[in-house]
Motif scaffolding. Structure first.
Motif, PDB file in Angstrom:
ATOM      1  N   GLY A  53       0.886  -1.073  -0.063  1.00 33.37           N
ATOM      2  CA  GLY A  53      -0.036   0.078   0.038  1.00 33.37           C
ATOM      3  C   GLY A  53       0.901   1.335   0.110  1.00 33.37           C
ATOM      4  N   LYS A  60      -2.761  -3.105  -0.572  1.00 34.71           N
ATOM      5  CA  LYS A  60      -3.835  -2.954  -1.237  1.00 34.71           C
ATOM      6  C   LYS A  60      -4.581  -4.172  -1.916  1.00 34.71           C
ATOM      7  CE  LYS A  60      -4.337  -0.401  -5.522  1.00 34.71           C
ATOM      8  NZ  LYS A  60      -3.898   0.855  -6.305  1.00 34.71           N
ATOM      9  N   THR A  69      -7.787  -1.603   2.037  1.00 37.15           N
ATOM     10  CA  THR A  69      -6.582  -1.726   2.619  1.00 37.15           C
ATOM     11  C   THR A  69      -6.438  -2.320   3.777  1.00 37.15           C
ATOM     12  OG1 THR A  69      -6.605   0.740   2.031  1.00 37.15           O
ATOM     13  CG2 THR A  69      -5.018   0.351   3.468  1.00 37.15           C
ATOM     14  N   ASP A  89      -7.080   6.972  -4.307  1.00 39.81           N
ATOM     15  CA  ASP A  89      -6.349   6.377  -3.310  1.00 39.81           C
ATOM     16  C   ASP A  89      -6.640   7.283  -2.232  1.00 39.81           C
ATOM     17  OD1 ASP A  89      -5.265   4.310  -4.445  1.00 39.81           O
ATOM     18  OD2 ASP A  89      -3.392   5.078  -4.936  1.00 39.81           O
TER      19      ASP A  89
END
Length: 120
Positions: A53, A60, A69, A89
């Motif tokens: 991530g 992710k 997440t 994001d």
């Protein structure tokens, strides 16, 4: 195999999404719940199976139409945030922000500031 759980904010966001979807298509809402349960089983067996991530320690997970997440926390895998894949994001979900705010006040430009996803 570590247990997998949703953070409070991720659970709240997901339940709201399921309620909205069930009003339009109850079968799709049930399917989304089943897909999340299968994803949790996979994450329990293979927590490192996804790409890293944006924040250190997060990963992710793509589960179209959603993005999860995740992070390791207290011996378990936590789904810290869920968002629609069409959204940009989310750099720091609210529950992660507190962890990182204490680390370095200079990096605040990467934190999530609200906006499109009130469930974070």
């Amino acid at each position: 195999m570590p247990p997998v759980r949703l953070s409070k904010s991720a659970e709240r966001w997901f339940l709201n999404k399921v309620v909205e979807l069930s009003e339009v298509n109850p079968a799709a809402a049930r399917s989304l719940i089943e897909r999340l349960e299968r994803q949790k089983d996979l994450l329990s067996s293979f927590p490192q199976m996804t790409e890293k991530g944006v924040l250190e320690g997060t990963r992710k997970v793509s589960m179209p139409p959603l993005v999860l997440t995740i992070r390791a926390r207290d011996g378990m895998v936590e789904i810290a945030a869920i968002r629609d894949a069409r959204q940009k994001d989310a750099y720091t979900p609210a529950e992660l922000a507190a962890d990182y705010d204490n680390d370095d006040d200079e990096d605040n430009e990467d934190t999530y500031s609200g906006g499109a996803n009130p469930g974070l």
